[in-house]
Design an enzyme around this catalytic site. Sequence first.
Site, PDB file in Angstrom:
ATOM      1  N   ASP A   1    -123.959   8.545   0.237  1.00 15.96           N
ATOM      2  CA  ASP A   1    -122.407   8.609   0.295  1.00 15.96           C
ATOM      3  C   ASP A   1    -121.797   9.063  -1.143  1.00 15.96           C
ATOM      4  O   ASP A   1    -120.714   9.093  -1.380  1.00 15.96           O
ATOM      5  CB  ASP A   1    -121.745   7.378   0.617  1.00 15.96           C
ATOM      6  CG  ASP A   1    -122.081   6.189  -0.486  1.00 15.96           C
ATOM      7  OD1 ASP A   1    -122.980   6.477  -1.338  1.00 15.96           O
ATOM      8  OD2 ASP A   1    -121.857   4.893  -0.221  1.00 15.96           O
TER       9      ASP A   1
ATOM     10  N   GLU B   1    -119.311   3.144  -5.487  1.00 16.42           N
ATOM     11  CA  GLU B   1    -119.223   3.453  -3.960  1.00 16.42           C
ATOM     12  C   GLU B   1    -117.782   4.462  -3.765  1.00 16.42           C
ATOM     13  O   GLU B   1    -117.109   4.234  -4.812  1.00 16.42           O
ATOM     14  CB  GLU B   1    -119.080   2.454  -3.080  1.00 16.42           C
ATOM     15  CG  GLU B   1    -120.217   1.433  -2.889  1.00 16.42           C
ATOM     16  CD  GLU B   1    -121.376   2.170  -2.229  1.00 16.42           C
ATOM     17  OE1 GLU B   1    -121.712   3.219  -2.196  1.00 16.42           O
ATOM     18  OE2 GLU B   1    -122.186   1.189  -1.742  1.00 16.42           O
TER      19      GLU B   1
ATOM     20  N   ASP C   1    -127.398  -1.218 -12.844  1.00 16.07           N
ATOM     21  CA  ASP C   1    -127.046  -2.194 -11.926  1.00 16.07           C
ATOM     22  C   ASP C   1    -127.945  -3.261 -11.465  1.00 16.07           C
ATOM     23  O   ASP C   1    -129.124  -3.296 -11.775  1.00 16.07           O
ATOM     24  CB  ASP C   1    -126.671  -1.468 -10.490  1.00 16.07           C
ATOM     25  CG  ASP C   1    -127.276  -0.477 -10.037  1.00 16.07           C
ATOM     26  OD1 ASP C   1    -128.415  -0.341 -10.338  1.00 16.07           O
ATOM     27  OD2 ASP C   1    -126.857   0.605  -9.611  1.00 16.07           O
TER      28      ASP C   1
ATOM     29  N   HIS D   1    -122.504   7.779  -4.057  1.00 14.65           N
ATOM     30  CA  HIS D   1    -122.356   6.737  -5.261  1.00 14.65           C
ATOM     31  C   HIS D   1    -123.509   7.129  -6.397  1.00 14.65           C
ATOM     32  O   HIS D   1    -124.481   7.297  -6.360  1.00 14.65           O
ATOM     33  CB  HIS D   1    -122.724   5.375  -4.802  1.00 14.65           C
ATOM     34  CG  HIS D   1    -123.856   4.885  -4.249  1.00 14.65           C
ATOM     35  ND1 HIS D   1    -124.048   4.181  -3.095  1.00 14.65           N
ATOM     36  CD2 HIS D   1    -125.093   4.882  -4.799  1.00 14.65           C
ATOM     37  CE1 HIS D   1    -125.196   3.926  -3.147  1.00 14.65           C
ATOM     38  NE2 HIS D   1    -126.152   4.441  -3.919  1.00 14.65           N
TER      39      HIS D   1
HETATM   40  C1  F6R Z   1    -130.034   2.368  -8.399  1.00 13.94           C
HETATM   41  C2  F6R Z   1    -128.565   2.972  -8.482  1.00 13.94           C
HETATM   42  C3  F6R Z   1    -128.306   3.679  -6.981  1.00 13.94           C
HETATM   43  C4  F6R Z   1    -129.407   4.735  -6.401  1.00 13.94           C
HETATM   44  C5  F6R Z   1    -129.256   5.405  -5.217  1.00 13.94           C
HETATM   45  C6  F6R Z   1    -130.151   5.924  -4.503  1.00 13.94           C
HETATM   46  O1  F6R Z   1    -130.218   1.949  -9.824  1.00 13.94           O
HETATM   47  O2  F6R Z   1    -127.981   2.979  -9.189  1.00 13.94           O
HETATM   48  O3  F6R Z   1    -127.211   4.605  -7.413  1.00 13.94           O
HETATM   49  O4  F6R Z   1    -129.967   5.591  -7.409  1.00 13.94           O
HETATM   50  O5  F6R Z   1    -128.635   4.286  -4.260  1.00 13.94           O
HETATM   51  O6  F6R Z   1    -131.214   5.138  -4.268  1.00 13.94           O
HETATM   52  P1  F6R Z   1    -132.637   5.803  -3.903  1.00 13.94           P
HETATM   53  O7  F6R Z   1    -133.286   6.509  -5.063  1.00 13.94           O
HETATM   54  O8  F6R Z   1    -133.549   4.501  -3.419  1.00 13.94           O
HETATM   55  O9  F6R Z   1    -132.269   6.698  -2.742  1.00 13.94           O
END
Ligand code: F6R
Length: 260
Positions: free
Chosen positions: A136, A143, A67, A138
């Site tokens: 959450d 989401e 992403d 995702h």
């Molecule tokens: C990042 C991504 C997100 C993160 C998630 C957890 O490329 O795709 O799904 O893996 O938001 O973020 P952290 O690791 O910062 O807790």
Amino acid sequence: MEIIIQPNAEEASMIAARHVARLVRDKPNAVLGLATGSTPLMMYRELVRMHKEQGLDFSEVTTFNLDEYVGLSPEHPASYHAFMWDNFFSHINVKRERVHIPDGLSSHVPAFCRKYEETIVAAGGIDLQVLGIGSDGHIGFNEPSSSLASRTRIKTLTAQTREDNAKAFGSAEKVPFHVITMGVGTIMDTRHVIILAFGEKKAEAIAGAVEGAITAMNPASILQMHPVATCIIDEGAATKLKRTEYYRWVYDRKPEWQKL
Ligand code: F6R
């Protein structure tokens, strides 16, 4: 799904790094799906160490990131382009032309997303996808309520995710509302998924993903349908799981040849 519970994030990250390293040694032209965020940082650090000290060779590897924020240039310090080059790509011998990260500045997002999907297919599909998980549930930036069959597209972040990601921007108000993300269906097409989660903040999302019903309200729960999914977590992220004794029991009895 295989559930591997480790005493801490560092030991969990070492196992993930060893999975990636084994794939890259067995298949030098492997296609990796990569995540940003705090979770995979230790894994990247270990892979950089393996590259520098053991000659782990990324020269034929192709990468696809999950992403990017819409509206951020690759030079923006909070962009996922900057994150990946700062934390991983600049320290290994991956070729720039084999690195793919969604273009946050694309002038035609739907066309870009279609092309991203086509480029993954043209590369032969993703061999190993590394994922974090949002508090959450995702994965990528899919989401809750995301279609479980979705492909790469634009998504709107929840208030919770903008809050969670505020640090890189200084405040939640500065976090973009929109992102381009690989879809849940795109992730499900990968050959092996490793999902990492550390800390109690992720415990509820992990419990839903691993032991809950499959639901778009916790997009990671679809990984229960993935043929080869490995969930590597620390004690904190495991606190809300019910069957931890069984998962440990299975891991302790893994045949030698399966261990990493
Ligand atoms: C990042 C991504 C997100 C993160 C998630 C957890 O490329 O795709 O799904 O893996 O938001 O973020 P952290 O690791 O910062 O807790």
